[in-house]
Design a protein around this motif. Sequence first.
Motif, mmCIF file in Angstrom:
data_model
loop_
_atom_site.group_PDB
_atom_site.id
_atom_site.type_symbol
_atom_site.label_atom_id
_atom_site.label_comp_id
_atom_site.label_asym_id
_atom_site.label_seq_id
_atom_site.Cartn_x
_atom_site.Cartn_y
_atom_site.Cartn_z
ATOM 1 N N ALA A 138 0.842 -1.261 0.098
ATOM 2 C CA ALA A 138 0.033 -0.116 -0.023
ATOM 3 C C ALA A 138 0.760 1.308 -0.005
ATOM 4 O O ALA A 138 0.394 2.285 -0.809
ATOM 5 C CB ALA A 138 -0.989 -0.288 1.127
ATOM 6 N N GLN A 139 2.056 1.210 0.725
ATOM 7 C CA GLN A 139 2.628 2.440 0.744
ATOM 8 C C GLN A 139 3.749 2.588 -0.643
ATOM 9 O O GLN A 139 4.030 3.375 -1.061
ATOM 10 C CB GLN A 139 3.703 2.164 1.837
ATOM 11 N N ARG A 140 4.457 1.377 -0.968
ATOM 12 C CA ARG A 140 5.187 1.346 -2.178
ATOM 13 C C ARG A 140 4.531 0.425 -3.440
ATOM 14 O O ARG A 140 5.053 -0.797 -3.406
ATOM 15 C CB ARG A 140 6.467 0.897 -1.807
ATOM 16 N N PRO A 141 3.643 0.808 -4.013
ATOM 17 C CA PRO A 141 2.926 -0.152 -4.858
ATOM 18 C C PRO A 141 3.905 -0.489 -6.260
ATOM 19 O O PRO A 141 3.618 -1.522 -6.682
ATOM 20 C CB PRO A 141 1.926 0.646 -5.490
ATOM 21 N N GLY A 142 5.041 0.317 -6.188
ATOM 22 C CA GLY A 142 5.776 0.103 -7.720
ATOM 23 C C GLY A 142 7.021 -0.677 -7.222
ATOM 24 O O GLY A 142 7.714 -1.170 -8.088
ATOM 25 N N THR A 143 6.862 -1.244 -5.699
ATOM 26 C CA THR A 143 8.019 -1.912 -5.584
ATOM 27 C C THR A 143 8.172 -3.719 -5.873
ATOM 28 O O THR A 143 6.891 -4.053 -4.963
ATOM 29 C CB THR A 143 8.644 -1.677 -3.931
#
Length: 317
Positions: A138-143
């Motif tokens: 939720a905090q880093r969707p692209g990781t």
Amino acid sequence: MTGETKGRPVEPPDAGVPLHHRVPDLGALELLLAVARLGSLGRAARTLGITQPAASSRIRSMERQLGVALVERSPRGSRLTDAGVLVTDWARRVVEAAEAFDAGTQALRGRRDSRLRVAASMTIAEYLLPGWLIALRAQRPGTAVSLLAGNSRVVAERLLAGEADLGFVEGLDVPAGLDGAVIGHDRLIVVAAPSHPWARRRTELTAVELAATPLILRERGSGTRQVLDAALAEAGGLAEPLLELASTTAVKSAVVSEAAPSVVSELAVREELTAGRLVEVPVRALRLGRELRAVWPAGQRPVGPARDLLGLTRRVS
């Protein structure tokens, strides 16, 4: 003879002075470029978000550092001296190089932040990491996250080999070559199938009885085995295991099938205890608590997604 003395090159007068003492900083160079572009020290100051007195002070400091006058001030504005024109041209190249440097480092950070390699011991990987990773998503969707699950020894090996960015272990201490932080606590408990004689005992099991019984256990190198070996050392040490298995799920399945009792993480058997498929067997005066740790190579604090995941472990646990 010019440029050499007795066959050796003549060094410039400032050769021994570090470059950062001889070259103005980027802020000063950006200010000089703004003065050249806008024709006014005041407008240049406003554009860069500083006061005019601060801008004047920075220009004077740069002129003292370089030993030449750069800007002529008049009621009609500010203009560059001949030396200022030359310095501005050089300053433009320095600032352009700095912008390229900044763009490159941002690309490196983007590449780093696009993936996270996690190594975790089995209990944490199976019962705690899913919640943490959902929160990280939720905090880093692209990781993109890759997870290697293994025992605590394997986790340490992966980190030291540079094959993981962050690890989680359950042993007694921080493995050699790593730094770590406690992120939670766990307790090992003795469990048996409901039909096993230990499940119907009226008295507590003793440490000596537990140590003398062939159990179903995790393999050597696991945090669970490390804690259990240390706890039962004074009771004569563990008997030869009936089975050694590489995952907590396999251990639970074997115990449920009535093969033998085991010692496992309380986190791992909550569902089985609630459903009555396993029974906790109390043990007298035996401490089986352990700390759960995040670990990383010594001297290298987690950054980017690894740092964010480390922060989440304390909020989601």
